[in-house]
Design a protein around this motif. Sequence first.
Motif, PDB file in Angstrom:
ATOM      1  N   LYS A 167      11.805  19.812 -53.134  1.00  0.00           N
ATOM      2  CA  LYS A 167      10.881  20.116 -51.793  1.00  0.00           C
ATOM      3  C   LYS A 167      11.857  20.075 -50.572  1.00  0.00           C
ATOM      4  O   LYS A 167      12.773  19.396 -50.469  1.00  0.00           O
ATOM      5  N   GLY A 226       9.649  17.681 -44.641  1.00  0.00           N
ATOM      6  CA  GLY A 226       8.549  18.260 -43.693  1.00  0.00           C
ATOM      7  C   GLY A 226       7.131  18.311 -44.473  1.00  0.00           C
ATOM      8  O   GLY A 226       6.884  18.330 -45.612  1.00  0.00           O
ATOM      9  N   ASN A 227       6.147  18.898 -43.595  1.00  0.00           N
ATOM     10  CA  ASN A 227       4.969  19.249 -44.259  1.00  0.00           C
ATOM     11  C   ASN A 227       4.849  20.675 -44.736  1.00  0.00           C
ATOM     12  O   ASN A 227       4.571  21.573 -43.773  1.00  0.00           O
ATOM     13  N   THR A 228       5.478  20.751 -45.750  1.00  0.00           N
ATOM     14  CA  THR A 228       5.593  22.323 -46.195  1.00  0.00           C
ATOM     15  C   THR A 228       5.503  22.263 -47.740  1.00  0.00           C
ATOM     16  O   THR A 228       5.962  21.313 -48.085  1.00  0.00           O
ATOM     17  N   ASN A 229       5.434  23.467 -48.250  1.00  0.00           N
ATOM     18  CA  ASN A 229       5.293  23.730 -49.681  1.00  0.00           C
ATOM     19  C   ASN A 229       6.697  24.460 -50.254  1.00  0.00           C
ATOM     20  O   ASN A 229       6.558  24.682 -51.217  1.00  0.00           O
ATOM     21  N   LYS A 267      11.254  15.140 -54.594  1.00  0.00           N
ATOM     22  CA  LYS A 267      11.437  14.884 -53.293  1.00  0.00           C
ATOM     23  C   LYS A 267      12.589  15.630 -52.489  1.00  0.00           C
ATOM     24  O   LYS A 267      13.611  15.474 -53.142  1.00  0.00           O
ATOM     25  N   ASN A 283       7.717  14.141 -56.694  1.00  0.00           N
ATOM     26  CA  ASN A 283       6.841  14.352 -55.550  1.00  0.00           C
ATOM     27  C   ASN A 283       5.663  14.652 -56.251  1.00  0.00           C
ATOM     28  O   ASN A 283       4.531  14.175 -55.797  1.00  0.00           O
TER      29      ASN A 283
END
Length: 255
Positions: A121, A124-127, A73, A46
């Motif tokens: 990771k 979704g839209n996250t760290n 990823k 990623n």
Amino acid sequence: MMTSDEYVRRIIAKYKVPNEVDALTQCFVVNPLINMIKEWAGDCLNDIQISGSRAKGTAINISSDLDLFVSLKSTTNNTLKEIYDSLFSYISSKGINCRKQNVSIGINYGGHSIDLVPGKKHVGNTNDHSLYRNKKNTWTQTNIHKHISIVKNSGRLEEIILLKIWRKLHNLDFPSIYLELVTIEALRYKNKNQPAANFLSTLDYLKDNFVEKIIKDPANTNNVISDDLYKYEKEDIAKKAKESRNEEYWEKIIW
């Protein structure tokens, strides 16, 4: 006559390294490592980024030079242990000296001491990432980006740097994020811009309150950071803090 603040700031200047990686290190150390990691990760990669003390502004020249966070990823099929062991084996196969640490793999490469931190990771839209914890053969969820932000904006960088220097000079096992959060907690109600007094207050906290204090990860309260050390390891830190606090002269506390 030098004041206490002048003394500790001179110590900070002695050990502090720039936050930015110089061009030669980037070219001959970081870039080749990134290429190796890309080769290892393949389509699962990623992102790779400099994290740790360089990103936080607390890097010193007697600890790990660099931390590289390796984000895989969410679709990566391998377990966290398989990811960790696979990266270790791959880097070792390149003739690079490696050692397994807790969530990182420590390597010596190009004259630099570097920690590689592999993580998977979340969807979704996250760290948010999951990391393998080698020390206890388990895993943890955390957010490296949030850690960087908390430390950078804490207003306690001088004291954190001083405690990192003290840790290294006394050869203590004290994971950096744990050390950083403890320093911030110890100085919660203390004034800023008084690094000497605050450093002594942090030693007081370590000797009096540290061993039993539960410290949770601000990025995931289910992750108890204070569990990263066994009680006897915390007691070693508390004992050394007491010894240092009892010294009369700064040159015996930190030098």
